[in-house]
Design an enzyme around this catalytic site. Structure first.
Site, PDB file in Angstrom:
ATOM      1  N   ARG A  33      13.335  21.354  56.898  1.00  0.00           N
ATOM      2  CA  ARG A  33      14.730  20.942  56.853  1.00  0.00           C
ATOM      3  C   ARG A  33      14.895  19.764  57.704  1.00  0.00           C
ATOM      4  O   ARG A  33      14.352  19.246  58.651  1.00  0.00           O
ATOM      5  CB  ARG A  33      15.580  22.212  57.029  1.00  0.00           C
ATOM      6  CG  ARG A  33      15.370  22.489  58.307  1.00  0.00           C
ATOM      7  CD  ARG A  33      16.199  23.654  58.795  1.00  0.00           C
ATOM      8  NE  ARG A  33      15.924  24.195  60.020  1.00  0.00           N
ATOM      9  CZ  ARG A  33      16.782  24.879  60.724  1.00  0.00           C
ATOM     10  NH1 ARG A  33      17.742  25.205  60.362  1.00  0.00           N
ATOM     11  NH2 ARG A  33      16.678  25.283  61.860  1.00  0.00           N
ATOM     12  N   SER A  49      16.037  30.802  63.744  1.00  0.00           N
ATOM     13  CA  SER A  49      16.223  31.622  62.678  1.00  0.00           C
ATOM     14  C   SER A  49      15.122  31.853  61.715  1.00  0.00           C
ATOM     15  O   SER A  49      14.050  31.033  61.959  1.00  0.00           O
ATOM     16  CB  SER A  49      17.625  30.925  61.653  1.00  0.00           C
ATOM     17  OG  SER A  49      17.084  29.534  61.356  1.00  0.00           O
ATOM     18  N   LEU A  78      27.077  33.693  78.235  1.00  0.00           N
ATOM     19  CA  LEU A  78      28.581  33.607  78.322  1.00  0.00           C
ATOM     20  C   LEU A  78      29.039  32.161  78.262  1.00  0.00           C
ATOM     21  O   LEU A  78      29.988  31.686  78.635  1.00  0.00           O
ATOM     22  CB  LEU A  78      29.015  34.348  79.538  1.00  0.00           C
ATOM     23  CG  LEU A  78      28.701  35.438  80.069  1.00  0.00           C
ATOM     24  CD1 LEU A  78      29.147  36.150  81.492  1.00  0.00           C
ATOM     25  CD2 LEU A  78      29.205  36.600  78.936  1.00  0.00           C
ATOM     26  N   ASP A 109      18.572  27.035  74.157  1.00  0.00           N
ATOM     27  CA  ASP A 109      17.120  26.658  74.277  1.00  0.00           C
ATOM     28  C   ASP A 109      16.650  26.189  75.762  1.00  0.00           C
ATOM     29  O   ASP A 109      15.405  26.658  76.078  1.00  0.00           O
ATOM     30  CB  ASP A 109      16.716  25.738  73.319  1.00  0.00           C
ATOM     31  CG  ASP A 109      16.802  25.941  71.598  1.00  0.00           C
ATOM     32  OD1 ASP A 109      16.871  27.389  71.700  1.00  0.00           O
ATOM     33  OD2 ASP A 109      17.274  25.436  70.897  1.00  0.00           O
TER      34      ASP A 109
END
Length: 320
Positions: free
Chosen positions: A90, A140, A225, A256
């Protein structure tokens, strides 16, 4: 220092650009186009190399887009191995407005996997895990990959005595932690999904996080957070790390960058507390960079000195 293996099941060619203003029903003429190899584990590997560590990035890829990823990583000194796909890797698009503060992220789903293709990814990790003490699985799952993929990987690594750091969301994360992993890095929304309930306040989130650790779903939990920093939960303990204030250019890659620091510092013999402090600094450094650029080591080192921390009294967790 041990080599760290990363796995990216849904890599991407990340395209970033700038535009004066983004509005509907008209052509948006962009400038400053930049392409980068992306996806959770790939970004972690790129950051590890920037921070002076060693990484081996594993990923499936296909089509002319996927064939560009090895060259990009080679130019950055990132060791990698690829398993072929029938579908095309993608593209993702990130556009930043120059006349405002808004950013736009267009994230595509990725190619459809056949069973033999996602099984080949498990086999690729099985061969590579002999070279590392830690495997970082991040990002994902593309279409066709079962939601228990990370759970299968966790079982595989556990049998081999290899630690797993898992950064995912939804059912992929929930099923993954059912097998027990070394460390997870959810945000508040993901933490609530793991518990199957909405988080009402800070004491509630701490109760849930402690419960996950005590039930053996992870040895450590780092609650992200965002601009607020992070909380580290281990067995019976919680420590809060406040992020330094910085000027934000792009939030892409901040998580990341934090994840890479969490993987690197323990491999260098540092404590987990030190790793989270370094991770918060890495995340803060990443948001000062434009587009899909990741953090720079010199900036991380400067911000590390500005990360403050405090111990939060442990709480007794109830059943989840």
């Amino acid at each position: 220092m041990s080599k760290i293996v990363t796995l990216t099941m849904n890599p991407a060619v990340e395209i970033s650009a700038e535009a004066p203003h983004v509005s509907p029903n008209r052509k948006i003429r962009c400038s400053q186009q930049h392409e980068e190899a992306g996806g959770g584990g790939i970004n972690v590997a790129r950051t590890l190399v920037r921070l002076g560590g060693e990484a081996l990035a594993l990923f499936p890829a296909g089509g002319s887009s996927g064939n560009r990823l090895p060259g990009i990583l080679e130019n950055q000194g990132v060791a990698h191995r690829m398993t072929p796909l029938g579908g095309w890797t993608r593209h993702n698009l990130h556009v930043r407005e120059t006349q405002g503060q808004d950013e736009y992220f267009f994230v595509l789903p990725g190619p459809e996997f056949e069973e033999n293709e996602w099984q080949a990814c498990l086999d690729m990790v099985s061969r590579a895990q002999k070279e590392a003490d830690l495997v970082v699985a991040s990002g994902s799952l593309p279409p066709g990959v079962p939601t228990d993929f990370y759970a299968r990987l966790a079982r595989q690594l556990s049998k081999a005595g290899v630690k797993m750091l898992l950064d995912a969301s939804g059912e992929a994360l929930r099923k993954g932690v059912e097998e027990g992993v070394y460390l997870i890095k959810p945000n508040r929304r993901e933490l609530g999904h793991l518990a199957g309930e909405e988080i009402s306040d800070e004491s509630h989130e701490e109760e849930i996080a402690h419960g996950l650790v005590e039930q053996g779903k992870c040895q450590a939990l780092v609650l992200s957070l965002s601009a607020g920093g992070a909380k580290l939960f281990t067995n019976g303990d919680c420590r809060y790390f406040r992020a330094p204030t910085v000027k934000i250019k792009s939030t892409t890659g901040a998580g990341d960058s934090m994840l890479a620091a969490l993987a690197l510092r323990p491999s260098e013999g540092n404590s987990l507390e030190n790793a989270v402090r370094y991770g918060v600094a890495a995340g803060a450094a990443a948001v000062t960079m434009p587009g899909s650029e990741l953090c720079k080591a010199e900036m991380v080192d400067r911000l590390y000195e500005k990360v403050s921390s405090q111990v939060i009294s442990p709480v007794s967790s109830g059943p989840l």
